[in-house]
Scaffold this motif. Sequence first.
Motif, PDB file in Angstrom:
ATOM      1  N   GLU A 158       0.837  -1.305  -0.002  1.00 28.01           N
ATOM      2  CA  GLU A 158      -0.019   0.060  -0.111  1.00 28.01           C
ATOM      3  C   GLU A 158       0.692   1.405  -0.041  1.00 28.01           C
ATOM      4  N   LYS A 159       0.291   2.407  -0.474  1.00 32.33           N
ATOM      5  CA  LYS A 159       1.027   3.549  -0.409  1.00 32.33           C
ATOM      6  C   LYS A 159       1.260   4.114   0.854  1.00 32.33           C
ATOM      7  N   SER A 160       2.586   4.702   1.278  1.00 29.67           N
ATOM      8  CA  SER A 160       2.843   4.991   2.565  1.00 29.67           C
ATOM      9  C   SER A 160       3.675   6.294   2.430  1.00 29.67           C
ATOM     10  N   ALA A 161       3.113   7.322   3.191  1.00 25.76           N
ATOM     11  CA  ALA A 161       3.895   8.695   3.001  1.00 25.76           C
ATOM     12  C   ALA A 161       5.079   8.707   4.142  1.00 25.76           C
ATOM     13  N   THR A 162       5.190   7.664   4.875  1.00 29.52           N
ATOM     14  CA  THR A 162       6.203   7.598   5.888  1.00 29.52           C
ATOM     15  C   THR A 162       7.334   6.698   5.328  1.00 29.52           C
ATOM     16  N   PHE A 163       7.292   5.862   4.409  1.00 30.48           N
ATOM     17  CA  PHE A 163       8.215   5.232   3.702  1.00 30.48           C
ATOM     18  C   PHE A 163       9.612   5.736   3.670  1.00 30.48           C
ATOM     19  N   LEU A 164       9.854   7.048   3.293  1.00 34.27           N
ATOM     20  CA  LEU A 164      11.148   7.661   3.067  1.00 34.27           C
ATOM     21  C   LEU A 164      11.412   8.122   4.619  1.00 34.27           C
ATOM     22  N   THR A 165      10.653   8.870   5.142  1.00 34.31           N
ATOM     23  CA  THR A 165      10.786   9.550   6.464  1.00 34.31           C
ATOM     24  C   THR A 165      11.033   8.684   7.673  1.00 34.31           C
ATOM     25  N   ARG A 166      10.156   7.688   7.725  1.00 29.88           N
ATOM     26  CA  ARG A 166      10.462   6.548   8.866  1.00 29.88           C
ATOM     27  C   ARG A 166      11.132   5.731   8.710  1.00 29.88           C
ATOM     28  N   THR A 167      10.801   4.767   7.513  1.00 27.29           N
ATOM     29  CA  THR A 167      11.112   3.440   7.303  1.00 27.29           C
ATOM     30  C   THR A 167      12.802   3.605   6.733  1.00 27.29           C
ATOM     31  N   LEU A 168      12.639   4.400   5.607  1.00 26.79           N
ATOM     32  CA  LEU A 168      14.155   4.381   4.916  1.00 26.79           C
ATOM     33  C   LEU A 168      15.111   5.313   5.964  1.00 26.79           C
ATOM     34  N   ARG A 169      14.578   6.041   6.233  1.00 26.96           N
ATOM     35  CA  ARG A 169      15.453   7.183   7.304  1.00 26.96           C
ATOM     36  C   ARG A 169      15.901   6.527   8.286  1.00 26.96           C
ATOM     37  N   SER A 170      15.157   5.607   9.122  1.00 27.25           N
ATOM     38  CA  SER A 170      15.692   5.175  10.512  1.00 27.25           C
ATOM     39  C   SER A 170      16.312   3.737  10.443  1.00 27.25           C
TER      40      SER A 170
END
Lengths: 600, 327
Positions: A158-170
């Motif tokens: 599913e689309k996720s707005a936090t994919f970059l800012t939370r998942t990949l960033r952390s």
Amino acid sequence: MYFKLLSKSQLAVVVFLILILGPPQVLAFQSLGEEYGGVLRVAFMSDMDTQNVLYQQSWWSYIVTSMCYDTLVVFDPDIKVTPWLATRWNVSSDGLVWTFEIVKNASWHDGVPLTSEDVAFTFNYIKEKNVALFVSRVEFIDHVEAVDKYTVRFYLNEKSATFLTRTLRSIPILPKHIWESVEKPEEFKNDKFIGSGMFIFEERVPEQYIRLKTNGKYWRGRPYIDGVVIKIYKDLDSMIMALRAGEVDVVPWYSPTAIIPELEADPNIAIDNSPDYYVYITYFNVKKHPLDVKEFRHALAYATNREEIVKTIIGVKYGEPQYSLIASALEFWYNPNLPKYKFNMTKAKEILDKLGYIDTNGDGVREDEYGKPIEIEINPPNYDPVRIRAAQLMQLWWTELGLRVSVIPLDFDTVMDKAWVKHDFCMVIVGDGDLDPDYMLSTMCSWEYVEYGMNCMGYNSSLWDQLYREQRSEVKLDRRREIIWRMQEIFADELPMLPLYMQYCTYPYRTDTFVGYVSFPSGMVTDVNPWTWLKIHKVVKPTPTTPITTPTATLTPTVIPTTPVTTPAPPAAPGLEMWIIVVAVVIIVVLAIAAIMRRK
Amino acid sequence: MGLRRYIVKRGVDTTITFFIIIIINFLLPRLMPGDPVSRLIGTRVQMSYEERLALLKTYGLDKPLHEQFIVYLSNLFRGDLGVSLSRYPTPVIEVLMYGLPWTILLVGFSTFLAIIIGTILGIISGWRRGSKFDIASLVIALATYSTPVFWIGMLLIFFFAVRIRILPIGGAFDPELMVSTLSPTYVLNVLKHMVLPTVALTLILYGGQYLIVRSSIVEALTEDYILTAYAKGLKESTIMFKHAARNALLPAISYAAIEIGLIVAGAVLTETVFSWPGVGTIIYNAVSDRDYPVIQGAFFIIALSVLLANFIADIVYGVLDPRIRYG
């Protein structure tokens, strides 16, 4: 013409003097001649909890991990997602397939090159092993595949707005060749701590220190400093004394408000005043009458002077009042047009009168419609004088409003247990926040009102839930911001919690040893700020002879320090002499006692 | 016969106490409000609800209390103290071993120093009751005994580490030294770091021992056998140490035994002020982190050593004083 009056060497002296006496900002800009070398000494209040990067739960560990491991993306100081290991990326039109290109010259600390295989492995591994601390950060990832050596593709459910800012960033990228043989990640010690980051883990003596050395082959170019020694102190006073005595260069923790003036008076110490993404908030239990009445909460807001709290307790230089659940430091997401409920006692009283909450029996306390006196208990955590004093100010104002208010500071875990596990509380004051707004927005979602859920207040609104879901899957930044601004408007009207203030990161640091710290929300030295490590470099000692002969070339770096560098290294111990003295004293004492015994 | 029975009886008592301790040890930490997961809310860990639940499960805290107790007991009998939660996945024994050697070094040394100083001063003081020496040392002992150690610590740090800078502020040795363990430089460096905490700790510890020894000496001096010893024409120092002290030392031994037993518990405040990497701060952190296994493990070891020290003291007692054996 006039320059002819001066000889070359006289001119050099004049230039030298101008540079020395010139305004400090100008000098700071001229300190571009960075030199390599120097070991930065950082004070920590706590050791790493574990070297296993998948199970770390402390900010101190995060800092070390962020220095030794890389993530695909990072935040720049404006909190915009910026390429790091990933150089660029594109998204399919349905928002479900993300393709990343990664840097080609990265390698692990043991020399093995870092490829897309490692990236794909990291996320598939975390998903497959169900690593507790990351479950909701990878739940929308279906699988990840390495397309070629330097291209990696993520397939999402599913689309996720936090994919970059939370998942990949952390999530730190792990070396496949080490972790693939780890059957049970929850039992892995990760002793070697091999990452791809700018520092190499050299040695850790638990509870005492951690030593990192600079990764000379770092793909982004090596940092200027040669390494970092992290010294573990157990208490803030000792950390600050160590800074003043020159045993450490920076203390990444808030200076106690009371001693800030003293620190600022020291010419070699400065205070980092980075903003923070943390907001200190009074959470209301909106299941409890009369806190369940919106207008009553408005009255409380009108009767809370947030400017005054900042002015008298924190100081206007070190904090600012807050009006949203999103910190004002998150400039992109923060909605500045919210109603601020300017301090107005008369208005607050009017609202209560209108609600029919009137003091009927003349005891000075208003009763609600059932004739019950309105009682409020505020629980700040007992270790934070700022929050306790803020609660006491609120007690003052709300008592004047005609409520019976008590302030009972409690141990931090008790506060958390009362509010977030048992939901048995009236008001608690807690600081929280994240660099992505999603985390704070979820605190008002109805499904989070469960034991250990994010929502302790009992707030329940289907509109909020729907908007939350919308922003969560909105990948377009501007569109997402629109929703989030709307949500903040709803928040400011509903007010299930009362934001109070943000405290700047008043981390003290020495200015005579290293310069080049980069300000960042949550501090110059923090887990999300790699920029300081790239820029920081040692202060070069003045060399008095060279400037005269070749002024322009060498002058610049020599004038940075405000005072000549006094070797801050551990006070060159008069080790031996001292020990001779100690031994001598002991011997004398023993002899004296023996002599006394003899005489009897 | 008498002594052996006495030892067996003491052994049985000790074992029963030990089992009661094990049960309390399990329950006490869990009776505190909060748990190892709720404490992470509002820190920079930023966990979601699902992540919090998954963590509870990883820790085995989602199981009912009696199941947790069975796991705890069976682990204990296999000599396994479990895994720390706030330092997951580090074994408890490893976490405690970070601090135990350092604690034994600092607190052990200070305790022995305090016992020796306290005993010697106590004997002299009691012997010359009312003299200037007695009054002065009594006042000093009472003062240091009742002063908070963190205050003494802060003063020492301020004068010796910040003002004249001859001693370090804290820690056990200097990480910038980069020398191998147990090399002479290393040992010297550790000793240098030990001076201030040892002074602070000895100052607050010796008072208790001093007061007990002093009062029992004073009491012993009124006994007839002292008069007899004088009448025999013995040297004063012989009477002081061989006759008075030996009899007066019984209560002092049990006091010292408790002190020695508590060595492994560390000294929380001293260790905190001097950033000494000992067990005290580990226990303190475990309590505030609600790290149940570490709390259990630490209290288990403390209980064990206090029991052991008391058991030995009881036996020494029995050997020294025949009346106790048959009492």
